[in-house]
Design a protein around this motif. Structure first.
Motif, PDB file in Angstrom:
ATOM      1  N   ARG A  12       1.032  -1.041  -0.151  1.00  0.00           N
ATOM      2  CA  ARG A  12      -0.183   0.122  -0.003  1.00  0.00           C
ATOM      3  C   ARG A  12       0.579   1.143  -0.244  1.00  0.00           C
ATOM      4  N   ILE A  13      -0.056   2.247  -0.463  1.00  0.00           N
ATOM      5  CA  ILE A  13       1.155   3.655  -0.254  1.00  0.00           C
ATOM      6  C   ILE A  13       0.831   4.407   1.321  1.00  0.00           C
ATOM      7  N   ARG A 263       5.587   5.935  -2.739  1.00  0.00           N
ATOM      8  CA  ARG A 263       4.544   4.986  -2.544  1.00  0.00           C
ATOM      9  C   ARG A 263       4.540   5.526  -1.182  1.00  0.00           C
ATOM     10  N   LEU A 264       5.615   6.733  -0.606  1.00  0.00           N
ATOM     11  CA  LEU A 264       5.224   7.318   0.694  1.00  0.00           C
ATOM     12  C   LEU A 264       5.407   8.903   0.036  1.00  0.00           C
ATOM     13  N   ALA A 284      -6.856   7.017  -0.722  1.00  0.00           N
ATOM     14  CA  ALA A 284      -7.775   6.284   0.366  1.00  0.00           C
ATOM     15  C   ALA A 284      -8.025   4.851  -0.290  1.00  0.00           C
ATOM     16  N   GLU A 285      -8.491   5.434  -2.465  1.00  0.00           N
ATOM     17  CA  GLU A 285      -9.279   4.080  -3.055  1.00  0.00           C
ATOM     18  C   GLU A 285      -8.064   3.423  -3.542  1.00  0.00           C
ATOM     19  N   LEU A 286      -6.738   4.371  -3.668  1.00  0.00           N
ATOM     20  CA  LEU A 286      -5.854   3.750  -4.677  1.00  0.00           C
ATOM     21  C   LEU A 286      -4.998   2.291  -4.247  1.00  0.00           C
ATOM     22  N   GLU A 287      -4.202   1.494  -5.188  1.00  0.00           N
ATOM     23  CA  GLU A 287      -3.442   0.615  -5.108  1.00  0.00           C
ATOM     24  C   GLU A 287      -2.262   1.400  -5.874  1.00  0.00           C
ATOM     25  N   PRO A 288      -1.073   0.547  -5.188  1.00  0.00           N
ATOM     26  CA  PRO A 288       0.086   1.073  -5.960  1.00  0.00           C
ATOM     27  C   PRO A 288       0.193   0.870  -7.160  1.00  0.00           C
ATOM     28  N   LEU A 289       1.675   1.577  -7.799  1.00  0.00           N
ATOM     29  CA  LEU A 289       1.367   1.529  -8.857  1.00  0.00           C
ATOM     30  C   LEU A 289       2.688   0.370  -9.324  1.00  0.00           C
TER      31      LEU A 289
END
Length: 620
Positions: A12-13, A263-264, A284-289
């Motif tokens: 996660r981010i 990611r940070l 909030a709803e985003l997955e890491p690239l």
């Protein structure tokens, strides 16, 4: 048990905190922020809690400047361990079970690198890192490093000290490029290779420009990408810096940071819990690239230090044999007739260059760049313009250098500059954004086509740089060491302050044998006993032997004083020509006829030596 930050970032981010100083400053606190870890611990703790409540997963200790070099400004250099340990305890007290506490260590060298040795910086870094690690931080955050050499060194130290995660952040003045001209992608790749777990950038740039800088950055192979933008460009109101704070703007840009592989995501100057909360909501709803396509970047053409630099006619004289430079300062008024008559007389006498100080003795004169351009157009003797650190800030210095290049004035003498207190306007400000050594480096960086910010100039400048040398000191060896450092910075040759002692000239020759660059010995005619006493007692960097002062005191009337002054110079020239091939004649006030006679004297001696087949014993 808390998951490692490395494992967390795989899934996660994470959100970092924002500026510590911004909040403390908003509370009305304007002093050493690191000292507050002891004196106002609750205030610092409240800042941590505010960021955690806003959604920060990673917080940083209030230790950005808690090193011996920065604390010494407040007389607190012996409190390094106390301030750092207290900061870690406060952050841990504020942290939730899943909050990561990173010990922050800020860069020392900023826009103004100052004359700070890397060895001293590294020693201070080790001391601070040891205190943070001993107190139990989850990792180290190295942030706001404008000087990549500094970050490279301290990262290697940190990696040897711990296997805990390390975040390494460079800072840029221009999007995508460091101050040394290194592109951001290369810098992050090297930081990853040196062992950083998280690589990225912070400070100076707001969200818009930081995202622009990240567009051409591929995802790291092993490390993770981070970004801590400023809130905005600062505004200056009533003596204080203000940052705009629009949370919706940050919320919108959070997705853009994610789309560049970050990611940070945290904040730097001007950011508050409001912006951090906006970032949290935005991802909030985003997955890491997981993958990123990076188009091939256009190659940036850089000029190497080793590439051939076109030599100016003047520099060809410097390296080819005997040459005579004459300092003849521009007028302090607008009647230039006498000045140009002097230039013409010096040209006819055989001077190889006319040099003009940059507002000598901190008194305003006609711009030496303007006069230099006129000399270049109207005469056949090349101009050498002086450039001081005193009168222009970094913006003005760069603008001036660009202008000099466009005017075709490629020969410079870089000097610190007399302080304004000795001039006509003692209340004026001495700037000194850079030292003379740093200015030499800046000029040489321009010769590689790179501005101070690291941005391309589109083409290189062609400057040859002379540097000042003051041999009128007690410790001559130390003065020569300073010469060597200037040579390392890029000085092409040296010009000395006036020397009035024949034995000193010989001593200089012996002491400077390690210096391969040509040295011009300064010789200045004395016009009167009063002139001699003034120079000896009031002008920085000039000392006269007792016998010289006595000879000038014994002279009666202007003509005799003039004759004695010239006799002293001829004796000095005789010695200087045996040991040096460069002579630097300094015109006293507007008395150019005296330097004309000395130029003619040197030319006459050269002709005699040529006929006799006798050359100088040692040439420097």
């Amino acid at each position: 048990m808390k998951q490692s930050i490395r494992d967390a970032l795989k899934k996660r981010i994470l959100i970092g905190d924002g500026a510590m100083g911004t909040l403390l400053y908003s509370y009305g606190i304007d002093r050493c922020f690191e000292e507050l870890n002891v004196s106002q611990a609750e205030e610092v703790k409240h800042v941590h809690e505010a960021y955690i409540n806003a959604g920060a997963d990673v917080i940083q200790t209030n230790t950005y400047g808690a090193n011996r070099i920065k604390l010494d400004r407040y007389g607190l250099k012996h409190e390094v361990a106390a301030f750092n340990r207290a900061a870690v305890r406060l952050a841990k007290e504020a942290a939730k079970p899943q909050t990561y506490v990173f010990g922050t260590i800020g860069g020392i060298r900023g826009f103004q690198k100052q004359s700070l040795e890397l060895a001293d910086i590294c020693a201070g870094f080790s001391e601070q890192a040891e205190a943070l690690l001993d107190e139990g931080v989850d990792g180290l955050l190295l942030e706001t490093y404008y000087d990549f050499d500094e970050l490279r060194e301290v990262l290697q130290i940190a990696r040897k000290m711990t296997d805990r995660p390390i975040i390494a952040h460079v800072s840029m003045q221009e999007p995508g490029v460091l101050l040394n001209g290194m592109v951001l992608s290369d810098a992050l790749r090297e930081l990853e290779a040196l062992g950083a777990d998280i690589v990225g950038t912070n400070c100076r740039l707001g969200p818009f420009h930081m995202i622009e800088a990240l567009r051409g950055i591929p995802l790291p192979k092993k490390a993770f990408l981070s970004a801590y933008p400023n809130s905005s460009l600062p505004d200056y109101r009533e003596g204080k810096l203000h940052y705009e704070n629009e949370p919706e703007y940050f919320k919108k840009y959070a997705a853009d940071f994610r789309n560049e592989g970050v990611r940070l995501l945290g904040g730097c100057c001007g950011t508050t819990p409001i912006q951090i909360q906006a970032f949290k909501q935005g991802i909030a709803e985003l997955e890491p690239l997981e993958s990123k396509f990076v188009a091939a970047q256009p190659e940036i053409i850089r000029v190497s230090d080793h590439d051939a630099l076109p030599d100016s006619p003047l520099y060809k004289k410097v390296v080819s044999g005997r040459s005579i430079f004459v300092e003849f300062d521009t007028p302090r008024h607008l009647n230039t007739d006498r000045f140009f008559k002097g230039v013409k007389a010096l040209e006819e006498a055989g001077a190889d260059a006319i040099t003009m100080a940059d507002n000598s003795l901190a008194s305003p004169r006609i711009s030496n760049a303007a006069i230099g351009k006129l000399i270049k157009e109207k005469f056949h003797v090349p101009p050498l313009v002086h450039l001081t650190c005193r009168d222009r800030n970094l913006i003005g210095l760069q603008s001036h250098l660009l202008g000099l290049h466009v005017l075709g004035l490629h020969d410079l003498l870089v000097v610190t500059g007399d302080p304004t207190k000795i001039g006509d306007f003692p209340g004026a400000t001495s700037v000194y954004d850079v030292s003379s050594m740093e200015l030499i480096k800046l000029v040489k960086q321009f010769n590689r086509g790179i501005s101070y910010s690291g941005k391309s100039l589109k083409q290189p400048t062609h400057f040859r740089v002379a540097a000042a040398f003051n041999p009128n000191v007690r410790n001559l060896d130390r003065a020569v060491q300073r010469l060597e450092r200037k040579a390392e910075c890029g000085a092409d040759y040296f010009i000395s302050q006036p020397v009035f002692d024949k034995e000193r000239i010989i001593e200089i020759s012996e002491a400077a044998r390690s210096v391969s660059e040509p040295i011009y010995i300064g010789i200045m005619p004395l016009t009167s006993s009063r002139n001699a006493e003034f120079l000896h007692n009031e002008v920085p960097g000039i000392r006269l032997p007792d016998d010289v002062r006595a000879r000038m005191a014994a002279a009666h009337g202007k003509e005799e004083a003039r004759r004695v002054g010239l006799d002293i110079c001829r004796e000095l020239i005789d010695t200087a020509m045996d040991y040096f091939r460069g002579i630097y004649l300094i015109t006293p006030l507007t008395h150019y006829s005296m330097t004309v006679e000395l130029v003619q004297y040197i030319k006459g001696k050269e002709r005699k030596r040529a006929l006799q087949g006798k050359g100088a014993r040692v040439i420097l």
